[in-house]
Design an enzyme around this catalytic site. Structure first.
Site, PDB file in Angstrom:
ATOM      1  N   HIS A  59      -7.444 -11.637   2.355  1.00 43.23           N
ATOM      2  CA  HIS A  59      -7.406 -12.847   3.188  1.00 43.23           C
ATOM      3  C   HIS A  59      -7.035 -14.038   2.303  1.00 43.23           C
ATOM      4  O   HIS A  59      -7.437 -14.112   1.143  1.00 43.23           O
ATOM      5  CB  HIS A  59      -8.766 -13.075   3.855  1.00 43.23           C
ATOM      6  CG  HIS A  59      -8.698 -14.161   4.891  1.00 43.23           C
ATOM      7  ND1 HIS A  59      -8.746 -15.497   4.556  1.00 43.23           N
ATOM      8  CD2 HIS A  59      -8.542 -14.101   6.238  1.00 43.23           C
ATOM      9  CE1 HIS A  59      -8.625 -16.215   5.677  1.00 43.23           C
ATOM     10  NE2 HIS A  59      -8.497 -15.392   6.705  1.00 43.23           N
ATOM     11  N   GLU A 102      -0.646 -13.387   8.319  1.00 46.87           N
ATOM     12  CA  GLU A 102      -1.278 -14.685   8.552  1.00 46.87           C
ATOM     13  C   GLU A 102      -0.614 -15.747   7.679  1.00 46.87           C
ATOM     14  O   GLU A 102      -0.946 -15.885   6.490  1.00 46.87           O
ATOM     15  CB  GLU A 102      -2.761 -14.633   8.178  1.00 46.87           C
ATOM     16  CG  GLU A 102      -3.592 -13.706   9.017  1.00 46.87           C
ATOM     17  CD  GLU A 102      -5.058 -14.145   9.025  1.00 46.87           C
ATOM     18  OE1 GLU A 102      -5.566 -14.449  10.104  1.00 46.87           O
ATOM     19  OE2 GLU A 102      -5.673 -14.189   7.950  1.00 46.87           O
TER      20      GLU A 102
HETATM   21  P1  PGA Z   1      -8.206 -19.203  12.603  1.00 45.36           P
HETATM   22  O1  PGA Z   1      -8.528 -18.216  11.374  1.00 45.36           O
HETATM   23  O2  PGA Z   1      -7.980 -18.348  13.811  1.00 45.36           O
HETATM   24  O3  PGA Z   1      -9.417 -20.071  12.722  1.00 45.36           O
HETATM   25  O4  PGA Z   1      -6.973 -19.985  12.206  1.00 45.36           O
HETATM   26  C1  PGA Z   1      -7.799 -17.024  11.230  1.00 45.36           C
HETATM   27  C2  PGA Z   1      -8.104 -16.362   9.910  1.00 45.36           C
HETATM   28  O5  PGA Z   1      -8.283 -17.057   8.898  1.00 45.36           O
HETATM   29  O6  PGA Z   1      -8.178 -15.118   9.841  1.00 45.36           O
END
Ligand code: PGA
Length: 259
Positions: A101, A171
């Site tokens: 992450h 992401e």
């Molecule tokens: P968010 O976080 O949906 O609050 O942007 C997503 C993540 O960091 O996995």
């Protein structure tokens, strides 16, 4: 197109980060997801709570909601105060681990450490939710190279037979934790999901590329989730803030079920 049968069509992962504030609140939230998820034949739900809550939530779950950890250590055991190993997570009943992450990368996880974490997860029998994503977008497509290099770092070190145990969560860092309007558009999500599958194909063959499970994460909201799933070409979503509210997250499950 997914095969008919037992395979769920979408995977929704709730990343609670350092929330909610107490075990009591976590139980209430997980129970609300469970009530919704058990009625869903098409959508699989994984909740990744803070590590101390894992055992209780595994015990409470009626197995419609699966449990994952938000991270694991890259070593197996030893004098590493505050760290949690893959086997500790697995033997507590969790089935998944988020690895790579951006908030862990920002805290020092390099590609080399991420590879070690992935290998520890496999040894322990955990499935991996591998997060990749560029810090920023540019006009020279450098961001594609950044994503490719994060993926290749892991794919080059993992046996092909293990690939079915990896879910790739794309992401873009610049879209995480932002206003819900700044999430990536379904069209751009689609482009990235194709790109990621191509990189997997390049590393592990065409079939692996076609089979690769890709999620999108970054400011997903109940209002945007439907279009992301219907038009984004992804296999699911990784949801942060909106997974801390039962109504919103269950709304996202409803959207996934309705497609
Ligand atoms: P968010 O976080 O949906 O609050 O942007 C997503 C993540 O960091 O996995």
């Amino acid at each position: 197109m997914k095969k008919k049968g037992t395979k769920k069509r979408f995977l929704l992962v709730a990343n609670w980060k350092m929330n909610p504030d107490s075990l009591e609140d976590a139980k209430v939230l997980a129970a609300a997801f469970e009530r919704k998820a058990k009625k869903s034949a098409r959508t699989a739900v994984v909740v990744c709570p803070p590590a101390p809550f894992i055992t209780t939530l595994v015990g409470n779950g009626k197995k419609s909601v699966r449990i994952g950890s938000q991270d694991i250590d890259h070593r197996t055991e030893g004098s590493f105060t505050g760290s949690v190993s893959a086997r500790q997570v697995r033997t507590s009943g969790a089935e998944y681990a988020i690895i790579g992450h951006s908030e862990r990368r920002a805290a020092g996880d390099t590609d080399a450490i991420i590879v070690e974490k992935v290998l520890r997860a496999f040894e322990a029998g955990l499935k991996v939710i591998l997060c990749v994503g560029e810090d920023k977008r540019d006009h020279n497509a450098q961001y594609l190279l950044a994503v490719r290099s994060q993926l290749m770092a892991v794919l080059a070190k993992v046996e092909k037979s293990r690939l079915k145990q990896i879910v790739i969560a794309y992401e873009p860092v610049w879209a995480i934790g932002k206003s819900f309007a700044s999430a990536l558009s379904p069209r751009d999500i689609h482009e990235m999901s194709i790109f990621i599958k191509k990189v997997v194909a390049e590393a592990a063959g065409k079939d692996a590329g076609l089979r690769a499970q890709v999620l999108y994460g970054g400011s997903v909201s109940v209002d945007s989730a439907r279009d992301m799933l219907a038009e984004g070409g992804v296999d699911g979503l990784l949801v942060g803030r909106q997974s801390l509210d039962a109504e919103n997250f269950n709304g996202i499950i409803d959207h996934a079920d309705s497609i």
